[in-house]
Design a protein around this motif. Sequence first.
Motif, PDB file in Angstrom:
ATOM      1  N   GLU A 138      15.696  16.257   9.465  1.00 25.94           N
ATOM      2  CA  GLU A 138      16.229  17.489   8.881  1.00 25.94           C
ATOM      3  C   GLU A 138      16.315  18.606   9.915  1.00 25.94           C
ATOM      4  O   GLU A 138      17.087  19.554   9.759  1.00 25.94           O
ATOM      5  N   CYS A 139      15.524  18.497  10.982  1.00 27.75           N
ATOM      6  CA  CYS A 139      15.477  19.535  12.020  1.00 27.75           C
ATOM      7  C   CYS A 139      15.083  18.869  13.342  1.00 27.75           C
ATOM      8  O   CYS A 139      13.976  19.066  13.847  1.00 27.75           O
ATOM      9  N   LYS A 193       8.268  21.300   6.519  1.00 31.46           N
ATOM     10  CA  LYS A 193       9.730  21.312   6.569  1.00 31.46           C
ATOM     11  C   LYS A 193      10.271  22.627   6.025  1.00 31.46           C
ATOM     12  O   LYS A 193      11.281  23.146   6.519  1.00 31.46           O
ATOM     13  N   ASP A 200       6.342  18.116   3.530  1.00 30.79           N
ATOM     14  CA  ASP A 200       7.410  18.923   2.930  1.00 30.79           C
ATOM     15  C   ASP A 200       7.152  20.413   3.121  1.00 30.79           C
ATOM     16  O   ASP A 200       8.096  21.192   3.286  1.00 30.79           O
ATOM     17  N   VAL A 225      11.825  14.117  12.559  1.00 29.78           N
ATOM     18  CA  VAL A 225      12.230  15.268  11.746  1.00 29.78           C
ATOM     19  C   VAL A 225      13.755  15.287  11.656  1.00 29.78           C
ATOM     20  O   VAL A 225      14.417  16.147  12.247  1.00 29.78           O
ATOM     21  N   LYS A 231      12.444  25.902   8.327  1.00 34.59           N
ATOM     22  CA  LYS A 231      13.742  26.452   7.933  1.00 34.59           C
ATOM     23  C   LYS A 231      13.729  27.971   7.840  1.00 34.59           C
ATOM     24  O   LYS A 231      14.735  28.588   7.496  1.00 34.59           O
TER      25      LYS A 231
END
Length: 222
Positions: A117-118, A7, A4, A115, A11
């Motif tokens: 999220e990305c 992550k 996390d 990943v 961002k």
Amino acid sequence: MVTDTWKTALKKRSFWTDYFWITEPSKVDYSWLSIPYQDDRTYPELEHEIRFKASESFQLGFEVDPYFWYCSLKLYHDTVPEGVELGWMDGYCPHPHVLRWSEIEKLGKLLSPQVPECPSAPFLLLSLFTLITTDEELEKAQKQSESAWRSLNLFSDQELKVILETCCHRVQDQQWKYDQDFGWYLEGEDALTLRHPDLKEFPAELFQEFLHQINNQYSKTN
């Protein structure tokens, strides 16, 4: 494993431009950025390595110093659980160029599901460790890199233009050559690489097995 904390770093606008050495915490000229960065930037969340499962028996790890003084790419295997360094980026004696563009393409696609999220993150992280040596590669790299950077949804069009001009260009005096025993290697004056038959510290046999598994896995999924 993508933690996390990693992550969170992925961002951040400053993470990406610092990672590629487009900006550095010590630099103060951010006139090309729509929103200037704060002068004091460190990334304590990067104290732990980010690692991807690349194939059945191999993992790729990225180790980034919280101050971006050092970025390292490591290969892990059952026989080398401690990992072996393939390349690194620093301000003193960098040797980042270890992957060919075609290898970046395959690995980026294979690792992106890790990943969600990305999904462009693995491709971008890996592209620090490559070198563009032909016009054909450059054309591909410009399109693919622009798409990956744009998918981050972090930068304006003008910022992307500066980023791509800095990161995505061809070198004229180096090229990838093939040796029957060693495989592909980078040749040229001042080549910043460990991937060469004369450098015995490069894990040639292990790396060839890694590429073999990657190619097989890629063929099954495409």
